[in-house]
Design a protein around this motif. Structure first.
Motif, short mmCIF file in Angstrom:
data_model
loop_
_atom_site.label_atom_id
_atom_site.label_comp_id
_atom_site.label_asym_id
_atom_site.label_seq_id
_atom_site.Cartn_x
_atom_site.Cartn_y
_atom_site.Cartn_z
N ARG A 144 0.83 -1.21 0.00
CA ARG A 144 0.00 0.00 0.00
C ARG A 144 0.86 1.26 0.00
O ARG A 144 0.57 2.22 -0.71
CB ARG A 144 -0.92 -0.01 1.22
CG ARG A 144 -1.79 1.23 1.36
CD ARG A 144 -2.66 1.14 2.61
NE ARG A 144 -3.36 2.37 2.88
CZ ARG A 144 -4.11 2.58 3.95
NH1 ARG A 144 -4.25 1.63 4.85
NH2 ARG A 144 -4.73 3.74 4.13
N LEU A 145 1.93 1.24 0.78
CA LEU A 145 2.84 2.39 0.81
C LEU A 145 3.45 2.63 -0.56
O LEU A 145 3.59 3.77 -1.01
CB LEU A 145 3.93 2.16 1.85
CG LEU A 145 3.50 2.23 3.32
CD1 LEU A 145 4.66 1.83 4.22
CD2 LEU A 145 3.00 3.63 3.67
N GLN A 146 3.81 1.54 -1.25
CA GLN A 146 4.38 1.67 -2.59
C GLN A 146 3.34 2.19 -3.56
O GLN A 146 3.63 3.03 -4.42
CB GLN A 146 4.92 0.32 -3.07
CG GLN A 146 5.59 0.37 -4.43
CD GLN A 146 6.78 1.31 -4.45
OE1 GLN A 146 7.62 1.26 -3.56
NE2 GLN A 146 6.86 2.18 -5.45
N ALA A 147 2.09 1.71 -3.42
CA ALA A 147 1.02 2.17 -4.31
C ALA A 147 0.75 3.66 -4.12
O ALA A 147 0.55 4.40 -5.08
CB ALA A 147 -0.25 1.36 -4.04
N GLY A 151 1.14 7.00 -6.66
CA GLY A 151 -0.01 7.84 -6.98
C GLY A 151 -1.35 7.15 -6.96
O GLY A 151 -2.36 7.74 -7.38
N TYR A 152 -1.41 5.92 -6.47
CA TYR A 152 -2.69 5.21 -6.40
C TYR A 152 -3.43 5.66 -5.15
O TYR A 152 -2.92 5.55 -4.04
CB TYR A 152 -2.47 3.70 -6.36
CG TYR A 152 -3.75 2.90 -6.42
CD1 TYR A 152 -4.42 2.73 -7.63
CD2 TYR A 152 -4.29 2.32 -5.28
CE1 TYR A 152 -5.59 2.00 -7.70
CE2 TYR A 152 -5.47 1.59 -5.34
CZ TYR A 152 -6.11 1.43 -6.56
OH TYR A 152 -7.28 0.71 -6.62
N THR A 153 -4.63 6.20 -5.31
CA THR A 153 -5.38 6.74 -4.19
C THR A 153 -6.75 6.07 -4.09
O THR A 153 -7.19 5.36 -5.01
CB THR A 153 -5.60 8.25 -4.36
OG1 THR A 153 -6.40 8.48 -5.54
CG2 THR A 153 -4.26 8.98 -4.51
N GLU A 159 -12.98 5.38 -8.73
CA GLU A 159 -13.22 5.66 -10.15
C GLU A 159 -13.09 4.40 -10.99
O GLU A 159 -13.89 4.16 -11.90
CB GLU A 159 -12.22 6.71 -10.63
CG GLU A 159 -12.40 7.12 -12.09
CD GLU A 159 -11.39 8.15 -12.52
OE1 GLU A 159 -11.33 8.44 -13.73
OE2 GLU A 159 -10.65 8.66 -11.65
N ARG A 160 -12.11 3.58 -10.67
CA ARG A 160 -11.88 2.36 -11.45
C ARG A 160 -13.03 1.37 -11.31
O ARG A 160 -13.42 0.72 -12.27
CB ARG A 160 -10.58 1.69 -11.01
CG ARG A 160 -9.31 2.44 -11.43
CD ARG A 160 -8.09 1.64 -11.03
NE ARG A 160 -8.04 0.36 -11.72
CZ ARG A 160 -7.32 -0.68 -11.31
NH1 ARG A 160 -6.61 -0.59 -10.20
NH2 ARG A 160 -7.32 -1.81 -12.00
N VAL A 161 -13.56 1.22 -10.08
CA VAL A 161 -14.62 0.23 -9.87
C VAL A 161 -15.98 0.77 -10.27
O VAL A 161 -16.94 -0.01 -10.43
CB VAL A 161 -14.66 -0.24 -8.39
CG1 VAL A 161 -13.33 -0.83 -7.98
CG2 VAL A 161 -15.05 0.90 -7.45
N GLY A 162 -16.10 2.09 -10.44
CA GLY A 162 -17.40 2.68 -10.76
C GLY A 162 -18.24 2.78 -9.50
O GLY A 162 -19.16 1.98 -9.29
N ALA A 163 -17.91 3.75 -8.65
CA ALA A 163 -18.54 3.85 -7.33
C ALA A 163 -20.05 4.02 -7.40
O ALA A 163 -20.77 3.51 -6.54
CB ALA A 163 -17.91 5.02 -6.56
N ASP A 164 -20.55 4.72 -8.41
CA ASP A 164 -22.00 4.94 -8.50
C ASP A 164 -22.74 3.63 -8.74
O ASP A 164 -23.82 3.40 -8.17
CB ASP A 164 -22.31 5.92 -9.63
CG ASP A 164 -21.82 7.33 -9.32
OD1 ASP A 164 -21.62 7.62 -8.12
OD2 ASP A 164 -21.64 8.11 -10.27
#
Length: 204
Positions: A144-147, A151-153, A159-164
């Motif tokens: 997680r620290l590396q991510a 820049g992975y937040t 956004e990637r999973v489509g939160a809506d």
């Protein structure tokens, strides 16, 4: 040699840890190290033994006020030891301990737990579960620290999973990544300890 190897690991990570890199840090040729270790895995075993020896010593110093406190003390000591080095959980899980004294230190704790309702088998299973939990959690923490460094937040995840369209997945992510690693570790450790309670043959 082990100090130099740990320094190389901390600087370069698991990908950069080689016998040649350690030899260069020591100012010698790689063949010189093969007088002491037969290959990279043997070197990692020596490094892992150093780390787990420190973990065992710290865990042995935990006040024996109760079995939960002893188990939790071991888990926290293991977390600190593994996170002390870059990629520590990935490198030092499953290493062969070259110093049997690290294993002998378990005798007193196993006997003490035996007086509190744990058979030798149950106590062994308890520490196996704790170790697996700590190693897995530390791997996730370091990844997680590396991510985050890359820049992975959490916002990008949503956004990637489509939160809506997937609100439960988004909520799961917010819960999973809430707080720092220590807070999450503490919460999940309590769940693990509740499960270990079921291994006791009697309540004391």
């Amino acid at each position: 040699m082990v100090d130099a190897a740990l320094a190389v690991l901390d600087e370069t990570g698991i990908e950069g840890l080689t016998v040649r890199a350690v030899a260069e840090r020591l100012g010698v040729k790689a063949p010189a190290l093969y007088w002491h270790v037969r290959d990279k895995q043997a070197l990692v075993d020596e490094m892992g033994t150093r780390v787990w020896s420190g973990i065992a010593a710290e865990a042995a110093a935990v006040p024996r006020t109760g079995w939960r406190e002893v188990c939790a003390g071991y888990a926290w000591a293991a977390r600190r030891g593994l996170l002390a080095h870059r990629d520590g959980a990935r490198v030092f899980s499953g290493t062969y301990l070259t110093d049997a004294e690290v294993l002998r230190q378990q005798e007193g704790t196993l006997a003490w737990l035996g007086e509190r309702g744990f058979t030798a088998e149950a106590a062994t299973d308890a520490f196996a579960v704790l170790t697996a939990f700590v190693v897995g959690h530390c791997i996730e923490e370091q990844a997680r620290l590396q991510a985050e460094h890359d820049g992975y937040t959490l916002a990008r995840r949503a956004e990637r999973v489509g939160a809506d369209e997937h609100p439960l997945v988004a909520a799961s992510g917010r819960h999973m990544f809430a707080g720092d690693g220590g807070t999450r570790f503490d919460a999940l450790l309590r769940v693990v300890l509740d499960g270990i309670a079921g291994l006791r043959s009697e309540r004391r």
